[in-house]
Design an enzyme around this catalytic site. Sequence first.
Site, PDB file in Angstrom:
ATOM      1  N   GLU A   1     -25.220  -1.155 -52.113  1.00 35.18           N
ATOM      2  CA  GLU A   1     -25.831  -2.113 -51.184  1.00 35.18           C
ATOM      3  C   GLU A   1     -27.336  -1.903 -51.098  1.00 35.18           C
ATOM      4  OE1 GLU A   1     -24.165  -2.640 -47.265  1.00 35.18           O
ATOM      5  OE2 GLU A   1     -22.169  -2.168 -47.976  1.00 35.18           O
TER       6      GLU A   1
ATOM      7  N   ASN B   1     -27.694 -12.042 -45.442  1.00 39.11           N
ATOM      8  CA  ASN B   1     -26.780 -11.007 -44.936  1.00 39.11           C
ATOM      9  C   ASN B   1     -26.256 -10.201 -46.111  1.00 39.11           C
ATOM     10  OD1 ASN B   1     -25.071  -9.595 -43.066  1.00 39.11           O
ATOM     11  ND2 ASN B   1     -23.346 -10.845 -43.756  1.00 39.11           N
TER      12      ASN B   1
ATOM     13  N   SER C   1     -28.693   2.120 -42.577  1.00 40.21           N
ATOM     14  CA  SER C   1     -29.084   2.674 -43.884  1.00 40.21           C
ATOM     15  C   SER C   1     -29.688   1.587 -44.786  1.00 40.21           C
ATOM     16  CB  SER C   1     -27.919   3.393 -44.568  1.00 40.21           C
ATOM     17  OG  SER C   1     -26.920   2.493 -44.944  1.00 40.21           O
TER      18      SER C   1
ATOM     19  N   ILE D   1     -24.978 -15.321 -35.687  1.00 44.25           N
ATOM     20  CA  ILE D   1     -26.291 -15.967 -35.584  1.00 44.25           C
ATOM     21  C   ILE D   1     -26.083 -17.357 -34.976  1.00 44.25           C
ATOM     22  CG2 ILE D   1     -28.201 -16.925 -36.966  1.00 44.25           C
ATOM     23  CD1 ILE D   1     -28.301 -13.877 -36.626  1.00 44.25           C
TER      24      ILE D   1
ATOM     25  N   HIS E   1     -22.867  -8.095 -47.298  1.00 42.49           N
ATOM     26  CA  HIS E   1     -21.456  -7.909 -46.952  1.00 42.49           C
ATOM     27  C   HIS E   1     -20.821  -6.941 -47.950  1.00 42.49           C
ATOM     28  CE1 HIS E   1     -17.638  -8.985 -45.121  1.00 42.49           C
ATOM     29  NE2 HIS E   1     -17.131  -8.988 -46.350  1.00 42.49           N
TER      30      HIS E   1
ATOM     31  N   LYS F   1     -23.373  -9.436 -34.449  1.00 44.18           N
ATOM     32  CA  LYS F   1     -23.249 -10.658 -33.624  1.00 44.18           C
ATOM     33  C   LYS F   1     -23.422 -11.878 -34.510  1.00 44.18           C
ATOM     34  CE  LYS F   1     -23.294  -8.813 -29.376  1.00 44.18           C
ATOM     35  NZ  LYS F   1     -22.265  -9.044 -28.359  1.00 44.18           N
TER      36      LYS F   1
ATOM     37  N   ASP G   1     -19.837 -15.335 -43.321  1.00 47.23           N
ATOM     38  CA  ASP G   1     -19.741 -14.936 -44.739  1.00 47.23           C
ATOM     39  C   ASP G   1     -19.531 -16.088 -45.717  1.00 47.23           C
ATOM     40  OD1 ASP G   1     -19.906 -12.296 -43.773  1.00 47.23           O
ATOM     41  OD2 ASP G   1     -17.731 -12.147 -43.596  1.00 47.23           O
TER      42      ASP G   1
HETATM   43  C1  GRF Z   1     -22.965  -2.375 -44.501  1.00 43.82           C
HETATM   44  O1  GRF Z   1     -21.790  -1.953 -45.125  1.00 43.82           O
HETATM   45  C2  GRF Z   1     -23.135  -3.862 -44.637  1.00 43.82           C
HETATM   46  O2  GRF Z   1     -22.591  -4.386 -45.808  1.00 43.82           O
HETATM   47  C3  GRF Z   1     -22.372  -4.395 -43.446  1.00 43.82           C
HETATM   48  O3  GRF Z   1     -22.611  -3.457 -42.423  1.00 43.82           O
HETATM   49  C4  GRF Z   1     -22.904  -2.181 -42.993  1.00 43.82           C
HETATM   50  C5  GRF Z   1     -24.213  -1.740 -42.427  1.00 43.82           C
HETATM   51  O4  GRF Z   1     -24.529  -0.422 -42.784  1.00 43.82           O
HETATM   52  N1  GRF Z   1     -22.767  -5.736 -43.121  1.00 43.82           N
HETATM   53  P1  GRF Z   1     -25.944   0.184 -42.416  1.00 43.82           P
HETATM   54  O5  GRF Z   1     -26.112   0.063 -40.905  1.00 43.82           O
HETATM   55  O6  GRF Z   1     -26.993  -0.584 -43.155  1.00 43.82           O
HETATM   56  O7  GRF Z   1     -25.866   1.608 -42.859  1.00 43.82           O
END
Ligand code: GRF
Length: 197
Positions: free
Chosen positions: A179, A107, A13, A93, A109, A91, A150
């Site tokens: 996000e 990334n 997403s 990096i 998170h 995975k 992270d």
């Molecule tokens: C998200 O919650 C992101 O923060 C985490 O993995 C999830 C990925 O969701 N790293 P999507 O595949 O982008 O819907």
Amino acid sequence: MKKLGILVSGQGSNMTAILNACEQGYLQAEVEVVISSNPDAKALTKAKERKIDAISFNETTNKNPEVLDTSICEVLYEHKVDLVLLAGFMKKIGPKVLSIFEGSILNIHPSLLPKYGGQGLYGINVHRAVIGAGEKKSGATIHLVNSDYDKGTILAQKSVIVDADDTPESLAAKVLEVEHVLYVETVKKIIEGNIIL
Ligand code: GRF
């Protein structure tokens, strides 16, 4: 136009939010390639439907971290990617990718790092831990990727309120919504020089 490479493992997403923003001209960028560590990822199908070069590696490659690292590095290099976006990539990096792209790998998170990050804290586990600890606030973080899970420099965060009746699932949905906005806005700031990497 900045050239983006997106690494995924799941539903994609966040990848879709970035693709939409590129297509609408909101981001002066083009997604050159999508790489999936999971051949069955929905993200891979979605990327192919949009005629994006979408690549997944076979099990033999996936099982060997060094081979996977080299393979990812080659694909990103061949596509002349400027910015690498991890979007649910499961995975680690590896050193080869870092040796070429470190400083240009982001990334996302699903917590307010440095809280609730590190090995084992991914997906629903993060939101279980947040609710279990009685936090009143959670959110999402965009950070640079280095060799520690992270731990790279935090570039942007956006918070959400944790309501008393939130479940890990409802909190996950709430965080995922912010996000998408945070990822697009952060990439935009980078492209326009308002965040210098
Ligand atoms: C998200 O919650 C992101 O923060 C985490 O993995 C999830 C990925 O969701 N790293 P999507 O595949 O982008 O819907």
